[in-house]
Design a protein around this motif. Structure first.
Motif, PDB file in Angstrom:
ATOM      1  N   VAL A   8       0.842  -1.203   0.000  1.00  0.00           N
ATOM      2  CA  VAL A   8       0.000   0.000   0.000  1.00  0.00           C
ATOM      3  C   VAL A   8       0.874   1.248   0.000  1.00  0.00           C
ATOM      4  CG1 VAL A   8      -1.771   1.286   1.240  1.00  0.00           C
ATOM      5  CG2 VAL A   8      -1.851  -1.211   1.192  1.00  0.00           C
ATOM      6  N   GLY A   9       1.977   1.195   0.759  1.00  0.00           N
ATOM      7  CA  GLY A   9       2.888   2.336   0.787  1.00  0.00           C
ATOM      8  C   GLY A   9       3.462   2.641  -0.583  1.00  0.00           C
ATOM      9  N   ALA A  10       3.843   1.594  -1.329  1.00  0.00           N
ATOM     10  CA  ALA A  10       4.373   1.793  -2.682  1.00  0.00           C
ATOM     11  C   ALA A  10       3.309   2.406  -3.589  1.00  0.00           C
ATOM     12  CB  ALA A  10       4.854   0.458  -3.251  1.00  0.00           C
ATOM     13  N   MET A  11       2.070   1.954  -3.428  1.00  0.00           N
ATOM     14  CA  MET A  11       0.978   2.501  -4.230  1.00  0.00           C
ATOM     15  C   MET A  11       0.771   3.982  -3.923  1.00  0.00           C
ATOM     16  SD  MET A  11      -2.884   0.981  -4.570  1.00  0.00           S
ATOM     17  CE  MET A  11      -3.331   1.295  -2.851  1.00  0.00           C
ATOM     18  N   VAL A  12       0.817   4.334  -2.642  1.00  0.00           N
ATOM     19  CA  VAL A  12       0.636   5.733  -2.248  1.00  0.00           C
ATOM     20  C   VAL A  12       1.801   6.591  -2.751  1.00  0.00           C
ATOM     21  CG1 VAL A  12       0.523   7.294  -0.271  1.00  0.00           C
ATOM     22  CG2 VAL A  12      -0.774   5.172  -0.244  1.00  0.00           C
ATOM     23  N   VAL A  13       3.007   6.066  -2.703  1.00  0.00           N
ATOM     24  CA  VAL A  13       4.165   6.798  -3.220  1.00  0.00           C
ATOM     25  C   VAL A  13       3.973   7.133  -4.697  1.00  0.00           C
ATOM     26  CG1 VAL A  13       6.592   6.573  -3.850  1.00  0.00           C
ATOM     27  CG2 VAL A  13       5.856   5.945  -1.553  1.00  0.00           C
ATOM     28  N   LEU A  14       3.489   6.174  -5.470  1.00  0.00           N
ATOM     29  CA  LEU A  14       3.272   6.397  -6.905  1.00  0.00           C
ATOM     30  C   LEU A  14       2.152   7.407  -7.139  1.00  0.00           C
ATOM     31  CD1 LEU A  14       3.624   2.728  -8.223  1.00  0.00           C
ATOM     32  CD2 LEU A  14       5.302   4.574  -8.373  1.00  0.00           C
ATOM     33  N   VAL A  15       1.070   7.276  -6.374  1.00  0.00           N
ATOM     34  CA  VAL A  15      -0.041   8.221  -6.526  1.00  0.00           C
ATOM     35  C   VAL A  15       0.419   9.633  -6.154  1.00  0.00           C
ATOM     36  CG1 VAL A  15      -2.295   8.907  -5.604  1.00  0.00           C
ATOM     37  CG2 VAL A  15      -1.853   6.517  -6.175  1.00  0.00           C
ATOM     38  N   MET A  16       1.179   9.759  -5.080  1.00  0.00           N
ATOM     39  CA  MET A  16       1.680  11.073  -4.672  1.00  0.00           C
ATOM     40  C   MET A  16       2.653  11.646  -5.694  1.00  0.00           C
ATOM     41  SD  MET A  16       0.397  12.494  -2.038  1.00  0.00           S
ATOM     42  CE  MET A  16       1.693  13.681  -1.681  1.00  0.00           C
ATOM     43  N   ARG A  17       3.400  10.777  -6.348  1.00  0.00           N
ATOM     44  CA  ARG A  17       4.310  11.250  -7.396  1.00  0.00           C
ATOM     45  C   ARG A  17       3.513  11.855  -8.551  1.00  0.00           C
ATOM     46  NH1 ARG A  17       9.735  12.419  -7.235  1.00  0.00           N
ATOM     47  NH2 ARG A  17      10.427  12.778  -9.370  1.00  0.00           N
ATOM     48  N   MET A  18       2.440  11.189  -8.921  1.00  0.00           N
ATOM     49  CA  MET A  18       1.585  11.717  -9.998  1.00  0.00           C
ATOM     50  C   MET A  18       0.945  13.031  -9.581  1.00  0.00           C
ATOM     51  SD  MET A  18      -0.438   8.301 -11.243  1.00  0.00           S
ATOM     52  CE  MET A  18       0.145   6.826 -10.430  1.00  0.00           C
ATOM     53  N   LEU A  19       0.405  13.052  -8.362  1.00  0.00           N
ATOM     54  CA  LEU A  19      -0.232  14.277  -7.880  1.00  0.00           C
ATOM     55  C   LEU A  19       0.791  15.391  -7.746  1.00  0.00           C
ATOM     56  CD1 LEU A  19      -2.725  15.708  -6.836  1.00  0.00           C
ATOM     57  CD2 LEU A  19      -2.306  14.712  -4.577  1.00  0.00           C
ATOM     58  N   GLY A  20       1.991  15.055  -7.283  1.00  0.00           N
ATOM     59  CA  GLY A  20       3.048  16.052  -7.161  1.00  0.00           C
ATOM     60  C   GLY A  20       3.432  16.644  -8.493  1.00  0.00           C
ATOM     61  N   GLU A  21       3.450  15.818  -9.546  1.00  0.00           N
ATOM     62  CA  GLU A  21       3.768  16.325 -10.883  1.00  0.00           C
ATOM     63  C   GLU A  21       2.777  17.395 -11.311  1.00  0.00           C
ATOM     64  OE1 GLU A  21       4.807  13.535 -14.151  1.00  0.00           O
ATOM     65  OE2 GLU A  21       3.069  14.391 -15.176  1.00  0.00           O
ATOM     66  N   MET A  22       1.486  17.135 -11.088  1.00  0.00           N
ATOM     67  CA  MET A  22       0.455  18.104 -11.488  1.00  0.00           C
ATOM     68  C   MET A  22       0.438  19.315 -10.566  1.00  0.00           C
ATOM     69  SD  MET A  22      -2.693  15.540 -12.573  1.00  0.00           S
ATOM     70  CE  MET A  22      -2.739  14.642 -11.009  1.00  0.00           C
ATOM     71  N   ALA A  23       0.603  19.081  -9.259  1.00  0.00           N
ATOM     72  CA  ALA A  23       0.518  20.179  -8.297  1.00  0.00           C
ATOM     73  C   ALA A  23       1.717  21.113  -8.388  1.00  0.00           C
ATOM     74  CB  ALA A  23       0.399  19.626  -6.875  1.00  0.00           C
ATOM     75  N   ALA A  24       2.894  20.579  -8.685  1.00  0.00           N
ATOM     76  CA  ALA A  24       4.068  21.438  -8.830  1.00  0.00           C
ATOM     77  C   ALA A  24       3.944  22.301 -10.073  1.00  0.00           C
ATOM     78  CB  ALA A  24       5.334  20.591  -8.895  1.00  0.00           C
ATOM     79  N   ALA A  25       3.313  21.771 -11.117  1.00  0.00           N
ATOM     80  CA  ALA A  25       3.127  22.541 -12.353  1.00  0.00           C
ATOM     81  C   ALA A  25       2.026  23.577 -12.203  1.00  0.00           C
ATOM     82  CB  ALA A  25       2.795  21.594 -13.510  1.00  0.00           C
ATOM     83  N   ASN A  26       0.974  23.239 -11.443  1.00  0.00           N
ATOM     84  CA  ASN A  26      -0.166  24.141 -11.284  1.00  0.00           C
ATOM     85  C   ASN A  26      -0.709  24.066  -9.858  1.00  0.00           C
ATOM     86  OD1 ASN A  26      -0.788  24.973 -14.224  1.00  0.00           O
ATOM     87  ND2 ASN A  26      -0.603  22.746 -14.321  1.00  0.00           N
ATOM     88  N   PRO A  27      -0.084  24.760  -8.901  1.00  0.00           N
ATOM     89  CA  PRO A  27      -0.593  24.739  -7.527  1.00  0.00           C
ATOM     90  C   PRO A  27      -2.042  25.202  -7.480  1.00  0.00           C
ATOM     91  CG  PRO A  27       1.563  25.776  -7.639  1.00  0.00           C
ATOM     92  CD  PRO A  27       1.103  25.609  -9.045  1.00  0.00           C
ATOM     93  N   SER A  28      -2.879  24.465  -6.764  1.00  0.00           N
ATOM     94  CA  SER A  28      -4.300  24.785  -6.731  1.00  0.00           C
ATOM     95  C   SER A  28      -4.906  24.385  -5.399  1.00  0.00           C
ATOM     96  CB  SER A  28      -5.028  24.046  -7.863  1.00  0.00           C
ATOM     97  OG  SER A  28      -6.424  24.077  -7.664  1.00  0.00           O
TER      98      SER A  28
END
Length: 493
Positions: free
Chosen positions: A70-90
């Motif tokens: 589950v931790g690995a899954m969350v790390v991957l999801v956070m990586r995806m979210l981080g990619e979008m959030a760093a490009a467009n903070p919202s």
């Protein structure tokens, strides 16, 4: 309400306007230390302290593999979210990105479902905190403590975003220090150098002895996954909070890059200590709680009272963050026209007062249901929000699949955080999350949660599609673009 064109560009704003707070009425009141502690504390929920025992009882030492998966899954999801959030903070985070990448119906649906999830969590955590406080001061009834806790944190959130950040800094700080001390003492006990530790608790024999590492078979790992997956909810809060910080992109990038060690240390590290010190079927794990049982094995006096303080802190932290998160999601929905416009108004201190009051009002209603009809109405609410965490993670994955192309096409310089092995790991994560949802159907408790959560999602999506049809359709989030491109920017009231 006018439809928004899908071709709205994500232009690079000048530095002085490169903040969500600049045009939304929110203020950049969160400091770097606040964001750092929110990022760390966000992965440490009360569920880790009070819910890990059932996972250990079901999977034995193999629960470590459940947490790792589950931790690995969350790390991957956070990586995806981080990619979008760093490009467009919202302030709307994944809801705003789903609006832009998938369609307005998606942003509307996942935003309201996420809001609903946290409103129900408010009731759960307020009740949990009230039980502990009533044990300390029985003169005040449990409902009275729940009311007091909710009022105090509401006032804190209404005061300013920095008040929320300061409360969360200390709440999360206590959790972090408590787990760090627990791991340190546990390591000393495992190596047999901590005075007072029983001989049976020292060493690593409990990991492989007494039935082996997987005493209930490999299938128990998946059972453990179902029991621990929801304790990770909250990791994404930092991407919402970053929008009210001085440097959103830096905050998001830092939080995304550090999520691996945070999960490894706080989850895997502390659970490793528990399953090393105790036999997996020790009755004390379920009776007293896994952490209290481990502290008792170390010979720590008053372990139960110590953990009550830590759990109460975790509960208050979850309540504080839950109210903040629900209100900011409501604020973002209001800015995009997917909630009453009053939700998007801010006070002179940059606080979305109406969104906070509306969220806490429904929280109070849910608390009332928990006391009046705990086994009927509230249980229905609890089950119908149970799988929403997995829905949120799925939406993040699908949004990132499309947002990567949008960012590269329009503002490639904003791609400061990149998902690894794109798109293969994204699709793999979608597959794993989908598998977990399907596997939940084989579990009686999980089946009810999935079915009711799907029904709730279908209802919200239906409302979203009807609204789109009535308003003429359209997609694209004006909460995920820059100030100069928002025609409906809301100014402070």
């Amino acid at each position: 309400m006018s439809a928004r064109p899908t071709s709205t560009p994500i232009a690079s704003p000048p530095p002085e306007t490169d903040k969500v707070s600049a045009e939304s009425g929110l203020q950049a009141g969160l400091k770097n230390r606040h964001l750092s502690m929110i990022a760390i504390g966000g992965v440490i929920g009360a569920g880790l302290f009070v819910g890990s025992g059932s996972g250990i009882a079901a999977a034995g030492p193999g629960i470590l593999l459940s947490y790792a998966l589950v931790g690995a899954m969350v790390v991957l999801v956070m990586r995806m979210l981080g990619e979008m959030a760093a490009a467009n903070p919202s302030s709307g985070s994944f809801s705003a990105y789903a609006d832009r990448a998938i369609g307005r119906w998606a942003g509307f649906s996942i935003g309201w479902l996420y809001w609903f999830f946290w409103v129900v969590v408010l009731a759960v955590e307020a009740t949990a905190g009230a039980k502990i406080l009533e044990g300390w001061v029985p003169a005040v009834p449990q409902w009275g403590w729940a009311l007091i806790v909710m009022i105090v944190l509401t006032v804190s959130n209404l005061a300013s975003v920095s008040s929320y950040g300061e409360f969360e800094f200390w709440f999360a700080g206590i959790k972090v220090v408590a787990i760090a001390v627990f791991i340190l003492l546990g390591a000393l006990a495992i190596f047999g150098v901590l005075p007072g530790t029983s001989h049976a608790a020292s060493g690593l024999g409990n990991l492989t002895g007494h039935g082996g590492f997987l005493p209930n078979g490999p299938g128990a790992i998946l059972t453990g996954v179902l029991l621990v997956v929801f304790s990770f909810m909250g990791s994404e809060i930092v991407t919402l909070a970053a929008a009210e910080s001085e440097d959103p992109r830096r905050a998001v990038a830092k939080a995304t890059n550090s999520v691996i060690w945070r999960i490894a240390v706080f989850y895997l590290g502390s659970i490793f200590v528990v399953v090393s010190l105790l036999k997996w079927d020790d009755p004390a794990i379920l009776k007293s709680g896994s952490y209290v049982a481990a502290l008792d094995a170390m010979g720590i006096p008053h372990a139960g009272q110590v953990m009550d303080v830590v759990v109460l802190t975790a509960v208050l932290s979850c309540l504080n963050s839950g109210l903040y998160t629900a209100s900011r999601m409501a604020f973002s929905l209001g800015r995009r026209g997917d909630a009453p416009r009053a939700f998007a108004r801010t006070s002179g201190r940059g606080v979305p007062q109406t969104a906070i009051l509306a969220s806490v009002a429904f929280g109070f209603v849910a608390v009332g249901f928990n006391y009046l009809w705990p086994d009927t109405v509230f249980l229905f609410l609890l089950n119908s929000s149970g799988a929403i965490a997995l829905f949120v993670w799925l939406v993040i994955c699908f949004s990132q699949l499309r947002m990567r192309g949008i960012i590269l096409r329009e503002n490639p310089e904003r791609l400061v955080v990149r998902m690894w092995l794109f798109p293969y790991l994204t699709w793999a994560t979608i597959g794993v999350i989908s598998f977990v949802l399907v596997y939940m159907l084989t579990d009686p408790a999980g089946r009810k949660q999935v079915i009711l959560s799907v029904l709730a999602a279908v209802l919200v999506v239906a409302v979203a599609l009807i609204r789109d049809r009535v308003s003429g359709g359209g997609s694209g989030s004006d909460d995920a673009v820059t100030p100069s491109e928002r025609a409906d920017a809301v100014t402070p009231s």
